[in-house]
Design a protein around this motif. Sequence first.
Motif, mmCIF file in Angstrom:
data_model
loop_
_atom_site.group_PDB
_atom_site.id
_atom_site.type_symbol
_atom_site.label_atom_id
_atom_site.label_comp_id
_atom_site.label_asym_id
_atom_site.label_seq_id
_atom_site.Cartn_x
_atom_site.Cartn_y
_atom_site.Cartn_z
ATOM 1 N N LEU A 153 0.811 -1.225 0.000
ATOM 2 C CA LEU A 153 0.000 0.000 0.000
ATOM 3 C C LEU A 153 0.847 1.278 0.000
ATOM 4 O O LEU A 153 0.640 2.149 -0.851
ATOM 5 N N PRO A 154 1.819 1.423 0.909
ATOM 6 C CA PRO A 154 2.664 2.621 0.836
ATOM 7 C C PRO A 154 3.473 2.701 -0.452
ATOM 8 O O PRO A 154 3.705 3.782 -0.985
ATOM 9 N N ALA A 155 3.904 1.522 -0.972
ATOM 10 C CA ALA A 155 4.711 1.506 -2.192
ATOM 11 C C ALA A 155 3.935 2.068 -3.384
ATOM 12 O O ALA A 155 4.518 2.695 -4.277
ATOM 13 N N LEU A 156 2.606 1.853 -3.420
ATOM 14 C CA LEU A 156 1.789 2.355 -4.522
ATOM 15 C C LEU A 156 1.833 3.881 -4.629
ATOM 16 O O LEU A 156 1.645 4.440 -5.709
ATOM 17 N N THR A 157 2.104 4.549 -3.525
ATOM 18 C CA THR A 157 2.108 6.012 -3.536
ATOM 19 C C THR A 157 3.336 6.597 -4.227
ATOM 20 O O THR A 157 3.381 7.795 -4.500
ATOM 21 N N TYR A 158 4.341 5.770 -4.505
ATOM 22 C CA TYR A 158 5.565 6.250 -5.154
ATOM 23 C C TYR A 158 5.612 5.919 -6.642
ATOM 24 O O TYR A 158 6.621 6.141 -7.306
ATOM 25 N N LEU A 166 -2.300 5.480 6.086
ATOM 26 C CA LEU A 166 -3.302 5.269 7.123
ATOM 27 C C LEU A 166 -3.880 3.854 7.044
ATOM 28 O O LEU A 166 -4.030 3.167 8.067
ATOM 29 N N ILE A 167 -4.191 3.399 5.827
ATOM 30 C CA ILE A 167 -4.756 2.061 5.645
ATOM 31 C C ILE A 167 -3.724 0.989 6.000
ATOM 32 O O ILE A 167 -4.065 -0.047 6.584
ATOM 33 N N ALA A 168 -2.460 1.226 5.675
ATOM 34 C CA ALA A 168 -1.403 0.272 6.029
ATOM 35 C C ALA A 168 -1.303 0.119 7.547
ATOM 36 O O ALA A 168 -1.120 -0.995 8.067
ATOM 37 N N ILE A 169 -1.426 1.220 8.274
ATOM 38 C CA ILE A 169 -1.390 1.178 9.742
ATOM 39 C C ILE A 169 -2.586 0.385 10.275
ATOM 40 O O ILE A 169 -2.454 -0.399 11.232
ATOM 41 N N GLU A 217 -0.732 9.679 -0.469
ATOM 42 C CA GLU A 217 0.262 9.114 0.442
ATOM 43 C C GLU A 217 -0.303 8.968 1.857
ATOM 44 O O GLU A 217 -0.188 7.907 2.478
ATOM 45 N N HIS A 218 -0.905 10.027 2.371
ATOM 46 C CA HIS A 218 -1.474 9.973 3.721
ATOM 47 C C HIS A 218 -2.598 8.934 3.805
ATOM 48 O O HIS A 218 -2.736 8.225 4.806
#
Length: 378
Positions: free
Chosen positions: A82-87, A162-165, A157-158
């Motif tokens: 999920l965080p990786a998709l933001t990059y 948030l969903i990853a957390i 990104e935020h």
Amino acid sequence: MLQARLAISVLFLICGLNFASWATRIPDFKDFLSLSDAELGSILMGLPIGSMVSLPLAGWLIARYNSKIICLLSVVLYIVILPALTYISSSLFLFIGLFSFGMAGDLLNISMNTQVVTLEKLTKKKIMSSFHAIFSIGLMIGSLLGGYLVKKNITLEHHFYLIAICNLVSIIGVYKALLADTKNAEQENEVVQAKFKINNYLLILSFIAFCGMLCEGAMADWISLYFKLLPDLNGYPFTIGFSSFAFSMVIGRFLGDWAAKHISIRNILMFNGILIALGMSITVLFTNVNVLILGCFITGLGISTIVPMIYSQAGNTRDTSPAMAIAAVSTIAYIGFMLGPVVIGFLSEYLGLQRALVLLIILGVLASGISKFALSKE
């Protein structure tokens, strides 16, 4: 059993939340990468292709190691992806990201459904549909949250961090309460052979699931874009159609366990197809946003119980382990999920999105017809 049921429910909830979080941000990726409808449709294939690739692997891993461990693995993958998709900065990387997202999703899909089959055997109750209702609650929460964050200009990104957390907190809280799978001697031998066994009845169910999952994938990936093209949303966010769809999926799936006790699988699936055709007819024939919201709601009711009913039937076949049976049926069903986004994308490129969505009406009629005639003796 209550702790196990709550733990499995959390998995279904975060699975829906993850998928809806992505679905509500599709327009952002489309705009950011300047994609046409056809290009977006091709890239969206990455997610279901990842699911397809992981299907045989998921069945084998779960049968060999235990669905509890694979649930943990799949959620950890979500936390990374999920965080990786933001990059992502190109179409190729988006395809790769969605491929990975699809693999994680299918590992969780098969493993958590296997958990439900184990719980059904322990409690001797049909409860599959209610868990899929929890998934739909996750979809609904994710779509509403996504719409709110988009409206408030919260960055992608935020949103995804948030969903990853949420995934991290969830798996830490529920892992110990998940169930260990039970296997008989024949199923233990099947783990070694690692082969799918699918009889004619399961094959028929698979094709009905194919129609249902193609419609579900198309709704998830395209309905927000369809609403975004409307001339007047009357103050609604463009995610309102998807939210209505997800909400009706919740209602339909909570009613599904009751329906399974009182109505035959054949009749339930026939009615599902009729509702899909009716709901999508309303959605493509009218322009008033309130009427379209109703159309999405009816479509969601139609799609809602197709997959849980079929997964429950497949997971309780006698000659195949639950994980292998669900994976075998899902292999055919997920072809529909894979084809849906790209077919709608290409049809939209040449016919327009409104006419492209007529395909879902045809699939609803087809699912109802197959249920009426092919399942008549079951």
